[in-house]
Design a protein around this motif. Sequence first.
Motif, PDB file in Angstrom:
ATOM      1  N   ASN A 186       0.791  -1.251  -0.082  1.00 15.10           N
ATOM      2  CA  ASN A 186       0.071   0.115  -0.183  1.00 15.10           C
ATOM      3  C   ASN A 186       0.749   1.173  -0.051  1.00 15.10           C
ATOM      4  N   ASP A 208       3.900   2.449  -1.417  1.00 13.07           N
ATOM      5  CA  ASP A 208       4.722   3.205  -2.397  1.00 13.07           C
ATOM      6  C   ASP A 208       4.527   2.076  -3.823  1.00 13.07           C
ATOM      7  N   THR A 209       4.462   2.960  -4.638  1.00 13.02           N
ATOM      8  CA  THR A 209       4.278   2.282  -6.240  1.00 13.02           C
ATOM      9  C   THR A 209       5.361   1.485  -6.406  1.00 13.02           C
ATOM     10  N   ASP A 269       5.002  -2.005  -6.923  1.00 16.78           N
ATOM     11  CA  ASP A 269       3.880  -2.851  -7.688  1.00 16.78           C
ATOM     12  C   ASP A 269       4.697  -3.771  -8.604  1.00 16.78           C
ATOM     13  N   THR A 310      -4.867   1.433  -3.480  1.00 17.26           N
ATOM     14  CA  THR A 310      -3.783   0.600  -4.338  1.00 17.26           C
ATOM     15  C   THR A 310      -4.412  -0.151  -5.130  1.00 17.26           C
ATOM     16  N   ARG A 346      -4.887   1.273  -8.579  1.00 19.84           N
ATOM     17  CA  ARG A 346      -3.442   1.308  -9.571  1.00 19.84           C
ATOM     18  C   ARG A 346      -3.261   0.052 -10.198  1.00 19.84           C
ATOM     19  N   TYR A 347      -4.015  -1.011  -9.643  1.00 25.66           N
ATOM     20  CA  TYR A 347      -3.489  -2.586 -10.354  1.00 25.66           C
ATOM     21  C   TYR A 347      -4.475  -2.510 -11.484  1.00 25.66           C
TER      22      TYR A 347
END
Length: 273
Positions: A85, A87-88, A91, A254, A257-258
């Motif tokens: 959750n 920090d990108t 990912d 979160t 953005r996935y």
Amino acid sequence: MNPIEKYEFDRQGFIVIENMLTAQEVASLATAIDALKAEALEQIDSPPQKKALWGPVYHHNTERGYFAFGSNRQGETLMIEDFFNADTAFDCLVNHPRTMETIAEIVQGPIRINNSEIRIRYNENLSGTHMGGPIDHKYRYGFNGKGIDCMMVRMIYFVQDVTNEQGTFCVVPGTHKTNYPSPYQGRPDDEPGMIGLEVKAGDAILFTENLRHGGFTNHSSQVRKTLHVGYGPSWMMSQNIATMDEPQYILPETLTRYDAKQRSLFVLPGWKR
Ligand SMILES: O=C(O)CCC(=O)C(=O)O
């Protein structure tokens, strides 16, 4: 997984996978870990606090969506759970292609992520030995007509080289198949059969949670930082200590953005927050 990796995973309960991450991924993950570590250490005693089922009291950072416990004192570990959750940069580890190809060979049916933790281990810290032998169904290693049938497995990603002196992750090979509980106590450095798995930055270690494992004492001045991601069958709830057996703690921001495949690794079909 090639045939040698599969044979060795079945025989020993773990494999070391070299160059799992690119140099660029290692650099950005290391930067994100350091930033989160600094923030978590600053916030660790602030409210809200959550007492985990297993005892430790965590700081819950509701804004950035992580749970943190521990300290940076000599002999201690700082744990940061649900780091996805925060920090990108993390990912790239969600639906990481080589990881998922590997996990699909040892977990049968739909797969979900059930654990996400950053372990930061300071000088003279060790991770006590646990697991091995007959075990809770969630952590069991199995084999059936379709091949390897693991419940929880973990991938550890390394952003630094780690030698035995620097507190390697360590295992007693083959103990995912032993029939007696281990008669040894929790100090990995003293346990017969325990071996350290030395790695380079970018390597990863895959192991079944059934395997007896821990972390050797870090005798060095290098602070050991690792990313641990757990996988298992889709029915398994969170295996993070702060949220044990609760739904995975993944913020709506979160999930937004996935892509669909990444979301499916956290959310059960039909599940609504
Ligand atoms: O890396 C370590 O020091 C121990 C890790 C561990 O016990 C785990 O991932 O379950």
